[in-house]
Design an enzyme around this catalytic site. Structure first.
Site, PDB file in Angstrom:
ATOM      1  N   HIS A  93       0.808  -1.241   0.000  1.00  0.00           N
ATOM      2  CA  HIS A  93       0.000   0.000   0.000  1.00  0.00           C
ATOM      3  C   HIS A  93       0.840   1.290   0.000  1.00  0.00           C
ATOM      4  O   HIS A  93       0.741   2.153   0.872  1.00  0.00           O
ATOM      5  CB  HIS A  93      -1.097   0.002   1.055  1.00  0.00           C
ATOM      6  CG  HIS A  93      -0.715  -0.160   2.507  1.00  0.00           C
ATOM      7  ND1 HIS A  93       0.239   0.598   3.123  1.00  0.00           N
ATOM      8  CD2 HIS A  93      -1.217  -0.969   3.464  1.00  0.00           C
ATOM      9  CE1 HIS A  93       0.305   0.262   4.396  1.00  0.00           C
ATOM     10  NE2 HIS A  93      -0.552  -0.694   4.625  1.00  0.00           N
TER      11      HIS A  93
ATOM     12  N   HIS B 237      -4.927  -8.748  14.563  1.00  0.00           N
ATOM     13  CA  HIS B 237      -4.987  -7.559  13.691  1.00  0.00           C
ATOM     14  C   HIS B 237      -5.795  -7.906  12.446  1.00  0.00           C
ATOM     15  O   HIS B 237      -5.549  -8.925  11.803  1.00  0.00           O
ATOM     16  CB  HIS B 237      -3.555  -7.153  13.328  1.00  0.00           C
ATOM     17  CG  HIS B 237      -3.433  -5.942  12.480  1.00  0.00           C
ATOM     18  ND1 HIS B 237      -4.391  -4.958  12.399  1.00  0.00           N
ATOM     19  CD2 HIS B 237      -2.420  -5.526  11.657  1.00  0.00           C
ATOM     20  CE1 HIS B 237      -3.983  -4.006  11.565  1.00  0.00           C
ATOM     21  NE2 HIS B 237      -2.801  -4.332  11.112  1.00  0.00           N
TER      22      HIS B 237
ATOM     23  N   GLU C  19      -6.015  -6.299   9.535  1.00  0.00           N
ATOM     24  CA  GLU C  19      -5.545  -5.950   8.188  1.00  0.00           C
ATOM     25  C   GLU C  19      -5.312  -7.235   7.391  1.00  0.00           C
ATOM     26  O   GLU C  19      -4.873  -8.260   7.928  1.00  0.00           O
ATOM     27  CB  GLU C  19      -4.277  -5.086   8.247  1.00  0.00           C
ATOM     28  CG  GLU C  19      -3.976  -4.485   6.887  1.00  0.00           C
ATOM     29  CD  GLU C  19      -3.012  -3.288   6.910  1.00  0.00           C
ATOM     30  OE1 GLU C  19      -2.383  -3.028   7.953  1.00  0.00           O
ATOM     31  OE2 GLU C  19      -2.896  -2.620   5.855  1.00  0.00           O
TER      32      GLU C  19
ATOM     33  N   HIS D 208      -1.529  -0.350  14.679  1.00  0.00           N
ATOM     34  CA  HIS D 208      -1.755   0.907  13.996  1.00  0.00           C
ATOM     35  C   HIS D 208      -3.172   1.015  13.445  1.00  0.00           C
ATOM     36  O   HIS D 208      -3.483   1.973  12.727  1.00  0.00           O
ATOM     37  CB  HIS D 208      -0.723   1.093  12.868  1.00  0.00           C
ATOM     38  CG  HIS D 208      -0.914   0.139  11.711  1.00  0.00           C
ATOM     39  ND1 HIS D 208      -1.152   0.582  10.431  1.00  0.00           N
ATOM     40  CD2 HIS D 208      -0.942  -1.203  11.639  1.00  0.00           C
ATOM     41  CE1 HIS D 208      -1.280  -0.455   9.616  1.00  0.00           C
ATOM     42  NE2 HIS D 208      -1.159  -1.541  10.330  1.00  0.00           N
TER      43      HIS D 208
ATOM     44  N   ASP E 164       1.805  -6.253  14.162  1.00  0.00           N
ATOM     45  CA  ASP E 164       2.724  -5.431  13.353  1.00  0.00           C
ATOM     46  C   ASP E 164       3.844  -4.810  14.197  1.00  0.00           C
ATOM     47  O   ASP E 164       4.911  -4.471  13.667  1.00  0.00           O
ATOM     48  CB  ASP E 164       1.959  -4.290  12.671  1.00  0.00           C
ATOM     49  CG  ASP E 164       1.200  -4.742  11.437  1.00  0.00           C
ATOM     50  OD1 ASP E 164       1.497  -5.824  10.907  1.00  0.00           O
ATOM     51  OD2 ASP E 164       0.299  -3.999  11.009  1.00  0.00           O
TER      52      ASP E 164
ATOM     53  N   HIS F  76       5.540  -9.596  11.106  1.00  0.00           N
ATOM     54  CA  HIS F  76       6.393  -9.439   9.912  1.00  0.00           C
ATOM     55  C   HIS F  76       7.857  -9.519  10.334  1.00  0.00           C
ATOM     56  O   HIS F  76       8.253  -8.910  11.337  1.00  0.00           O
ATOM     57  CB  HIS F  76       6.214  -8.062   9.261  1.00  0.00           C
ATOM     58  CG  HIS F  76       4.854  -7.802   8.698  1.00  0.00           C
ATOM     59  ND1 HIS F  76       4.357  -8.456   7.603  1.00  0.00           N
ATOM     60  CD2 HIS F  76       3.889  -6.928   9.078  1.00  0.00           C
ATOM     61  CE1 HIS F  76       3.140  -7.999   7.322  1.00  0.00           C
ATOM     62  NE2 HIS F  76       2.832  -7.075   8.211  1.00  0.00           N
TER      63      HIS F  76
HETATM   64 FE1  FEO Z   1      -1.232  -3.649   9.600  1.00  0.00          FE
HETATM   65 FE2  FEO Z   1       0.823  -6.191   8.708  1.00  0.00          FE
HETATM   66  O1  FEO Z   1      -0.742  -5.227   8.766  1.00  0.00           O
END
Ligand code: FEO
Length: 402
Positions: free
Chosen positions: A28, A83, A85, A149, A168, A229
């Site tokens: 993104h 999360h 997302e 976030h 994250d 991540h």
């Molecule tokens: Fe906020 Fe890795 O997604």
């Protein structure tokens, strides 16, 4: 299909079952030069628990890794979604359909977000900060980290394994076959973590500082921090991610400038070179970044904690250059603080770009180090001397700042 993808052991009862996205280069708007990982974790408690999932196309990869540990993924009892997302929840609906877990946990905001994404809210159980769920022979507790976030974000913790699943937080976009940060190149780890914080979390610096204040009060015994991540943190590096976050969230300006520019016929570039040399001559550090050679995500990482941001643009059709508008729009969203600002550029006849740059600085609430500097068409030697002196003024302001 033969099951050849394997999980990697994290603690005696926790396995990494995520996916490595080696070739991801765009997240993104964030250019991910070294790819990323989507980390999911399998906890071998009495209630077998999956922590987060992966981006939808990587679901089969994750399920193969799960199967390498427990055989049949249908043995999963619980799923925890830290999360919403979609790089972590994209595979969730398909995994739920396949596994039919007894329960799926998310924060209150997570239940709403996952329902808005996938219409699965009625199948979810909301948990709150401090709530403890039993996994049989282990337990799990949660801390909601709203706006770190997303509104739904939370972290989860298993005291029996001394492991914190930080979603994250404390992560980075780095595809690597080595699971732990201490197994990877330290400079690369710092660079990618810095870039991740600058591009994803910088605008939430106040929430970061609050979390860093609140976490120690919970007295969690932690051996491993497991983000969603990049590599995991343990042993001698366990304190490293918190130290990095404390520094970056504080945004104490360093004695260095970042000169960011785009150029049309190399006049603005000549100005950038002279300004950069002027800054350098004062003893302040400086980095010159052409937007043809650097991405907006590189610029964001460089600007975080810089003493000054110096932006150059030609005027094209009465506007600043598109690449400059792009980077200023991106930086405005990330809200860097304590950075002095300056703008410059070459123009032919109207010359609006520099004023437009200062309008963006005002919108970003950045203090101007000096007034803007404009030069008509091609700079003369005298013009370039002016640019050098302009850089000297900026360098002196950086060095004089606290
Ligand atoms: Fe906020 Fe890795 O997604």
């Amino acid at each position: 299909m033969e099951n050849y993808l394997k999980a990697v052991q994290v603690t005696d009862k926790v396995w990494w079952v995520g996916a490595i996205d080696w070739n991801l280069r765009e997240f993104h708007g964030y250019r991910t030069a070294r790819g990323t990982t989507y980390n999911a974790y399998l906890v071998l408690a009495d209630k077998i628990t999956l922590i987060d999932t992966v981006k939808a196309p990587f679901k089969d990869e994750m399920m193969q890794r799960v199967a390498s540990v427990i055989g049949d993924p249908a043995k999963i009892d619980y799923i925890v979604s830290n999360h919403a997302e979609m790089d972590h929840s994209g595979a969730l609906p398909a995994v739920m359909a396949e596994v039919k877990p007894e329960k799926v946990f998310a924060s209150t905001m997570g239940v709403k977000a996952l329902d808005a994404h996938f219409r699965i809210g009625s199948a979810l159980t909301a948990v709150k900060t401090g709530e403890v769920i039993s996994l049989g022979n282990m337990s799990m507790t949660f801390v909601e980290t709203r706006m770190l976030h997303w509104p739904d974000s939370m972290i989860s913790y298993i005291p029996e394994q001394k492991i914190l699943f930080s979603q994250d937080g404390f992560g980075m976009h780095l595809a690597t076959e080595k699971l732990f940060a201490d197994e990877n190149d330290a400079a690369v780890v710092e660079q990618e973590m810095r870039k991740y914080y600058a591009n994803i979390l910088l605008l939430y610096a106040p929430q970061t500082l609050k979390l860093l204040e609140d976490l120690p009060k919970l007295n969690l015994a932690i051996d491993v921090i497991a983000p969603d991540h990049g590599p995991l943190w343990r042993r001698s590096l366990l304190g490293r991610p918190m130290d990095y976050y404390a520094k970056w969230a504080a945004q104490k300006p360093e004695k260095r400038a970042v000169v960011v520019y785009s150029t049309m016929w190399h006049s603005t570039e000549k100005m950038a070179v002279a300004i950069t040399d002027g800054i350098r001559s004062t003893g302040a550090a400086v980095k010159m970044m052409s937007l043809e050679a650097h991405t907006r995500s590189d610029v964001a990482a460089a600007v975080m904690c810089a003493g000054a941001l110096v932006v150059g643009s030609p005027t094209l059709n009465n506007q600043m250059y598109p690449a400059v508008a792009d980077v200023l729009c991106y930086l405005k969203g990330l809200r860097p603080k304590n950075v002095l600002a300056a703008g410059f550029g070459s123009f032919g006849w109207s010359g609006e770009a520099v004023a437009q740059i200062y309008e963006q600085f005002a919108a970003m609430k950045l203090e101007s180090a000096v007034e803007g500097l404009k030069i008509k068409y091609v700079p003369t030697d005298a013009d370039l001397k002016n640019c050098f002196d302009y850089g000297v003024k900026i360098g002196e302001k950086i060095l004089a700042a606290n």
